[in-house]
Motif scaffolding. Structure first.
Motif, short mmCIF file in Angstrom:
data_model
loop_
_atom_site.label_atom_id
_atom_site.label_comp_id
_atom_site.label_asym_id
_atom_site.label_seq_id
_atom_site.Cartn_x
_atom_site.Cartn_y
_atom_site.Cartn_z
N ALA A 246 0.81 -1.22 0.00
CA ALA A 246 0.00 0.00 0.00
C ALA A 246 0.84 1.27 0.00
CB ALA A 246 -0.94 0.01 1.20
N SER A 247 2.13 1.15 0.30
CA SER A 247 2.99 2.33 0.43
C SER A 247 3.96 2.52 -0.73
CB SER A 247 3.79 2.24 1.73
OG SER A 247 4.64 1.10 1.72
N ASN A 248 3.96 1.61 -1.68
CA ASN A 248 4.90 1.69 -2.80
C ASN A 248 4.37 2.65 -3.87
OD1 ASN A 248 7.20 1.12 -4.28
ND2 ASN A 248 6.33 -0.70 -5.24
N VAL A 249 4.63 3.95 -3.70
CA VAL A 249 4.21 4.97 -4.66
C VAL A 249 5.37 5.28 -5.59
CG1 VAL A 249 2.51 5.96 -3.08
CG2 VAL A 249 4.86 6.82 -3.06
N ILE A 250 5.15 6.17 -6.57
CA ILE A 250 6.16 6.44 -7.58
C ILE A 250 7.47 6.94 -6.96
CG2 ILE A 250 6.77 7.97 -9.50
CD1 ILE A 250 3.94 7.78 -10.48
N ASP A 251 7.37 7.89 -6.03
CA ASP A 251 8.59 8.45 -5.44
C ASP A 251 9.38 7.40 -4.67
OD1 ASP A 251 7.98 10.94 -6.44
OD2 ASP A 251 6.90 11.58 -4.64
N ILE A 252 8.68 6.55 -3.94
CA ILE A 252 9.35 5.47 -3.20
C ILE A 252 9.94 4.45 -4.18
CG2 ILE A 252 8.98 3.54 -1.61
CD1 ILE A 252 8.98 6.22 -0.22
N TYR A 253 9.21 4.17 -5.24
CA TYR A 253 9.68 3.22 -6.26
C TYR A 253 10.97 3.72 -6.91
CZ TYR A 253 9.71 0.58 -10.64
OH TYR A 253 10.07 -0.20 -11.71
N VAL A 254 11.00 5.01 -7.25
CA VAL A 254 12.20 5.59 -7.86
C VAL A 254 13.38 5.51 -6.89
CG1 VAL A 254 13.24 7.75 -8.66
CG2 VAL A 254 10.94 7.13 -9.40
N TYR A 255 13.12 5.81 -5.63
CA TYR A 255 14.19 5.74 -4.62
C TYR A 255 14.68 4.30 -4.44
CZ TYR A 255 16.34 5.72 0.00
OH TYR A 255 17.21 5.52 1.06
N LYS A 256 13.75 3.37 -4.38
CA LYS A 256 14.09 1.98 -4.10
C LYS A 256 14.79 1.31 -5.28
CE LYS A 256 10.75 -1.00 -4.16
NZ LYS A 256 9.52 -1.75 -3.81
#
Length: 298
Positions: A246-256
């Motif tokens: 539920a927390s994997n948004v675009i910004d987090i995805y790019v960071y990860k």
């Protein structure tokens, strides 16, 4: 030339702002070409081999794309629907307070969370929402739940936590612009409405809101253009492996995927796609607003 000379101090201030924008906003845009290359830290940008649209295709073919888009749009749209009108409503009611001391107290209390970083607020929320936190103790004492709930470990609660905590943090601060706009409303309009027999709520709807309509529209256009932004700091602090779905948004995805794994070209490509979509949303929102309300950014 005389006019320029008389305004020389203002011109210097403007030139400093322009220089700052060129240095920090336009010169770094050269790095966008990384999205079309296989860049790494060993080679320079100019020496990196061209990859064309390979990184864009890789993102569109990624198995996580559906969940990333769903989480990003879900959180952002709910924030827009709920979080955008709340500061307006809060400012309207705050503007009606007659006691200046009480009004200042309410403003101060509502502004305070904005000045705390998400690192601090995230720790507070993690404590409150833990198994032995105040939220569980309160709900148990009121017999609303039978056993403690690990809220941050449950994906089903994550969106609600993110949206409600963001509203709590930014409600008072977001209302400042509307309060400032209301301060510019002519008292004569309120006096005329009073003479016509209008009550407080009628003055809000027929005097205050129409007078600040331009401010509301401009901020709404900007909010629509930023719908793909999900507040990276907040989600990074509150996310964990248990609520990742539920927390994997675009910004987090790019960071990860992009930054943590050293895939700089890939992360740049994803960021460029996001920026292009944001530009189109801005143009669409601006065009629609211009047609419906004759108010727009440009």
């Amino acid at each position: 030339m005389t006019k320029w000379y008389n305004q020389r101090y203002l011109q210097v201030m403007v030139l400093l702002g322009v220089a700052w924008m060129i240095i920090f906003n336009y010169i770094p845009m050269y790095g966008i070409i990384i999205a079309f290359k296989d860049y790494n830290l060993i080679t320079s940008i100019s020496d990196a081999p061209w990859a064309g649209l390979e990184h864009f295709k890789a993102f569109l073919d990624d198995d996580e794309l559906t969940s990333v888009i769903r989480n990003t749009l879900g959180i952002s749209l709910i924030k827009l629907i709920i979080g955008f009108p709340l500061p307006i409503i809060f400012a309207l009611f705050l503007n009606e307070l007659r006691s200046l001391r009480f009004k200042k107290a309410v403003q101060t209390i509502s502004y305070l969370p904005h000045f705390l970083s998400w690192v601090i607020l995230g720790g507070i929320l993690a404590t409150w929402l833990s198994d032995i936190g105040i939220i569980n103790k309160l709900l148990l004492s009121m017999n609303f739940i039978d056993e403690p709930i690990s809220y941050l470990a449950e994906p089903s609660y994550f969106w609600s936590i993110v949206i409600s905590s963001d509203i709590w943090k930014e409600l008072g601060w977001s209302a400042i612009i509307y309060i400032a706009a209301m301060a510019g409303v002519s008292p004569e309009l309120y006096e005329a409405a009073t003479i016509d027999g209008a009550g407080r709520f009628q003055k809000m709807f027929y005097v205050t809101l129409p007078c600040i309509k331009g401010t509301i529209v401009i901020l709404f256009i900007l909010a629509v253009s930023g719908v793909l932004n999900s507040n990276f700091d907040q989600i990074l602090v509150l996310k964990n492996q248990l609520n990742d779905s539920a927390s994997n948004v675009i910004d987090i995805y790019v960071y990860k995927v992009g930054i943590s794994q050293g895939r700089f070209s890939y992360s740049t490509a994803v960021g460029l796609i996001k920026s292009i979509i944001a530009l189109f949303l801005l143009l669409i929102a601006n065009s629609v607003s211009k047609r419906l309300s004759q108010t727009s950014l440009f």
